[in-house]
Design an enzyme around this catalytic site. Structure first.
Site, PDB file in Angstrom:
ATOM      1  N   ALA A   1       0.806  -1.211   0.000  1.00 21.62           N
ATOM      2  CA  ALA A   1       0.000   0.000   0.000  1.00 21.62           C
ATOM      3  C   ALA A   1       0.843   1.265   0.000  1.00 21.62           C
ATOM      4  CB  ALA A   1      -0.930  -0.003   1.206  1.00 21.62           C
TER       5      ALA A   1
ATOM      6  N   SER B   1       4.510   1.032  -0.904  1.00 23.65           N
ATOM      7  CA  SER B   1       5.628   0.868  -1.832  1.00 23.65           C
ATOM      8  C   SER B   1       5.542  -0.483  -2.508  1.00 23.65           C
ATOM      9  CB  SER B   1       6.977   1.002  -1.092  1.00 23.65           C
ATOM     10  OG  SER B   1       7.153  -0.077  -0.185  1.00 23.65           O
TER      11      SER B   1
ATOM     12  N   ARG C   1       8.088  -3.573  -4.450  1.00 23.27           N
ATOM     13  CA  ARG C   1       9.471  -4.066  -4.457  1.00 23.27           C
ATOM     14  C   ARG C   1       9.587  -5.211  -5.457  1.00 23.27           C
ATOM     15  NH1 ARG C   1       6.536  -4.959  -0.393  1.00 23.27           N
ATOM     16  NH2 ARG C   1       7.152  -2.995   0.527  1.00 23.27           N
TER      17      ARG C   1
ATOM     18  N   GLY D   1      -5.397  -6.608  -1.460  1.00 20.46           N
ATOM     19  CA  GLY D   1      -6.675  -7.141  -1.899  1.00 20.46           C
ATOM     20  C   GLY D   1      -7.720  -6.073  -2.152  1.00 20.46           C
TER      21      GLY D   1
ATOM     22  N   HIS E   1      -2.684 -12.415  -3.279  1.00 20.02           N
ATOM     23  CA  HIS E   1      -2.964 -11.559  -2.129  1.00 20.02           C
ATOM     24  C   HIS E   1      -1.730 -11.558  -1.241  1.00 20.02           C
ATOM     25  CE1 HIS E   1      -4.857 -10.293   1.755  1.00 20.02           C
ATOM     26  NE2 HIS E   1      -5.229  -9.361   0.915  1.00 20.02           N
ATOM     27  N   ASP E   2      -1.277 -10.369  -0.846  1.00 17.72           N
ATOM     28  CA  ASP E   2       0.007 -10.294  -0.158  1.00 17.72           C
ATOM     29  C   ASP E   2       0.027 -11.086   1.143  1.00 17.72           C
ATOM     30  OD1 ASP E   2      -1.670  -8.452   1.113  1.00 17.72           O
ATOM     31  OD2 ASP E   2      -0.454  -6.711   0.602  1.00 17.72           O
ATOM     32  N   THR E   3      -1.114 -11.150   1.850  1.00 13.15           N
ATOM     33  CA  THR E   3      -1.134 -11.934   3.084  1.00 13.15           C
ATOM     34  C   THR E   3      -1.037 -13.422   2.776  1.00 13.15           C
ATOM     35  OG1 THR E   3      -2.531 -10.246   4.094  1.00 13.15           O
ATOM     36  CG2 THR E   3      -2.341 -12.333   5.247  1.00 13.15           C
TER      37      THR E   3
ATOM     38  N   THR F   1       1.297  -2.212   6.675  1.00 11.64           N
ATOM     39  CA  THR F   1       0.257  -1.210   6.887  1.00 11.64           C
ATOM     40  C   THR F   1      -0.817  -1.770   7.819  1.00 11.64           C
ATOM     41  OG1 THR F   1       0.672  -0.282   4.704  1.00 11.64           O
ATOM     42  CG2 THR F   1      -1.429   0.250   5.733  1.00 11.64           C
TER      43      THR F   1
ATOM     44  N   GLY G   1       7.569  -6.399   7.587  1.00 19.30           N
ATOM     45  CA  GLY G   1       8.520  -5.386   8.013  1.00 19.30           C
ATOM     46  C   GLY G   1       8.827  -5.382   9.491  1.00 19.30           C
TER      47      GLY G   1
END
Length: 497
Positions: free
Chosen positions: A16, A18, A20, A84, A241-243, A264, A411
């Site tokens: 949300a 950045s 990479r 998402g 989905h990043d999670t 985030t 992070g």
């Protein structure tokens, strides 16, 4: 490519704040990963609507692919994961009609109320297992229908699927991200025709579902030329989905574990074989999302480092130094569990002027006046740990499950004081890392698609554990102190402990 065990992989992770690009090399012995490019993701407000600048994101991706090839040689494959719910609408020629709206835009309130009025909150949750958030895709689609935008669209693509489509020209809807829409039944792992029909949303708006680990197509020659690539890599459907990608990237060994995927948001949950769809899980705001291998991610969204990111943005605008590590160290000198807020409070959901709003919230909850960035940071970190504790305990109770350890990825896995707070708050040992768990999950599913992995989640996690052994944190704090602090926050929001 010299063989299925020797691969050059580019894993793209869109966050949300950045994006990479990580270059991965799969040899017969191990998988190594190296960050080669990071680029900003800056939303834009235009004509009163907060939107994602997806063309800038795509340009950042192409720049990163060029750097990945320079680092590890001609690429065999590329995969994209991201956040998402948000999507782009396309016309009949496959052209994007406009930038996707940002999930933090407040436009969906009327549509949310109308949908709940039609099906009821219980009816919507029972049909899908998806927690009801105003930003869910289903409510955004209803908003676009009311404005007339949906009438001119032929299809919709969730943001990572849009990027995959632009890379290879083949459209599909990846399963793990589809499960965030509020339109997918977590029990069947397929679209809920009943919800779409009752809400009068067009069937077939999203392309067919694809599972992680499938080849979506070969990169378009014009895209490869724009990126300056010498080859045409395969574009792989990864857990988009990043999670889901981050959970796939957890270096878990044998035994039962919970997870906290940080960024985030802080996504707190468990891996389960089947969804938990009950009145109690709905009241506790738990969602059932599909994982990379079809398991259920039973989790609650907890506000994560976004609060601190917003404060840092304000402090920098005022000319103050604002570095996460420096603020965390300074916060370590502030007395713990004294100044607290409810990080889930609605008044903290919108961007802007965050330090002042946190000071006011802390006065209401704790009666403590915060005056310095270190005090505000301590308040945020302690309060996040309390919210994580509460979410984990609710997850265990609702699923009738027990765990031995909490894995912290993302992070915050590099933030030792915060990992210690989670161990103390949850009264469970913590294993922290990797920070780039989503790209590890992304890369292992690319390797699976190309035949270099056995396909077993346990085998993939063993590869990650060997490459990046997690740091460990033992419980130090007393449970009674955290229980009192949790009760104080609940009382502040008007809930009986």
């Amino acid at each position: 490519m010299t063989g299925p065990d020797s691969l050059a992989i580019a894993a793209i992770d869109l966050g949300a704040s950045s994006g990479r690009v990580v270059a991965g090399h799969r040899s017969p012995e191990r998988l190594t990963m190296r960050l080669v490019h990071r680029f900003a993701n800056v939303p834009v407000r235009a004509a009163g609507l907060l939107q994602w600048d997806v063309l800038a994101l795509f340009r950042g991706m192409l720049d990163g692919l060029r750097l990945a090839e320079a680092a590890i040689g001609p690429l065999d494959s590329v995969g994209v994961n991201g956040w998402g719910v948000d999507y782009g609408l396309l016309d009949g020629n496959g052209q994007l009609l406009g930038n996707p709206a940002h999930y933090r835009d407040g436009r969906t309130g009327p549509a949310y109320s109308a949908a709940v009025g039609t099906l009821g909150a219980a009816g919507l949750y029972d049909a899908t297992g998806t927690a009801l958030h105003q930003f869910n895709t289903v409510f955004q689609l209803l908003t676009d229908r009311a404005s007339g935008r949906l009438a001119v669209a032929s299809s919709a693509l969730l943001v990572p699927d849009l990027m995959t489509y632009w890379l290879c020209g083949a459209a599909g809807t990846e399963l793990t991200n589809a499960s965030t829409t509020g339109l997918l039944d977590a029990r069947t792992r397929d679209w809920s025709a009943a919800v779409a029909s009752r809400l009068e949303l067009p069937p077939g708006l999203f392309p067919p579902i694809r599972w992680p680990g499938q080849v979506a197509g070969t990169m378009r020659p014009d895209v490869a030329a724009d990126a300056g690539l010498r080859s045409l890599p395969q574009v792989i459907t990864v857990p988009s989905h990043d999670t889901a990608a981050a959970v796939a990237g957890i270096p878990a060994g044998p035994g039962r574990f919970a997870y906290v995927c940080t960024g985030t948001w802080a996504l707190v949950g468990l891996e389960l074989p089947e969804p938990v769809i009950t009145p109690a899980s709905r009241a506790a705001n738990f969602t059932n999302e599909v994982g990379a291998d079809g398991a259920i991610r039973f989790l609650r969204n907890v506000t994560g480092f976004w609060l601190l990111q917003e404060c840092m943005r304000d402090w920098r605008a005022q000319g103050q130094s604002a570095d996460v590590d420096e603020l965390t160290r300074a916060a370590g000198a502030v007395p713990p569990l004294r100044a607290l807020i409810d990080v889930q409070a609605k008044e903290l959901a919108a961007p802007g002027d965050m330090p002042r709003r946190i000071v006011q919230a802390c006065l209401r909850t704790s009666g403590v006046a915060l005056t310095t960035p270190a005090e505000i940071t301590r308040c945020i970190l302690d309060s996040m740990a309390i919210a994580i504790r509460r979410a984990l305990r609710d997850a265990l109770l609702l699923s009738d499950t027990a765990v031995d350890v909490v894995h912290v990825v993302g992070g915050a896995a590099a933030n030792a004081p915060f990992c210690q707070l989670i161990a103390d708050a949850c009264q469970l040992p913590v294993l922290a890392g990797p920070t780039e768990a989503a790209t590890w999950g992304n890369a292992t599913y690319q390797a699976k698609a190309l035949g270099a992995n056995s396909g077993s989640p346990a085998a993939a996690r063993a590869i990650i554990r060997q490459a990046e052994p997690p740091a460990s944190y033992s419980v130090r704090g007393a449970d009674a102190d955290w229980q009192r602090a949790s009760e104080l926050v609940l009382e502040g929001r008007g809930v009986r402990a």
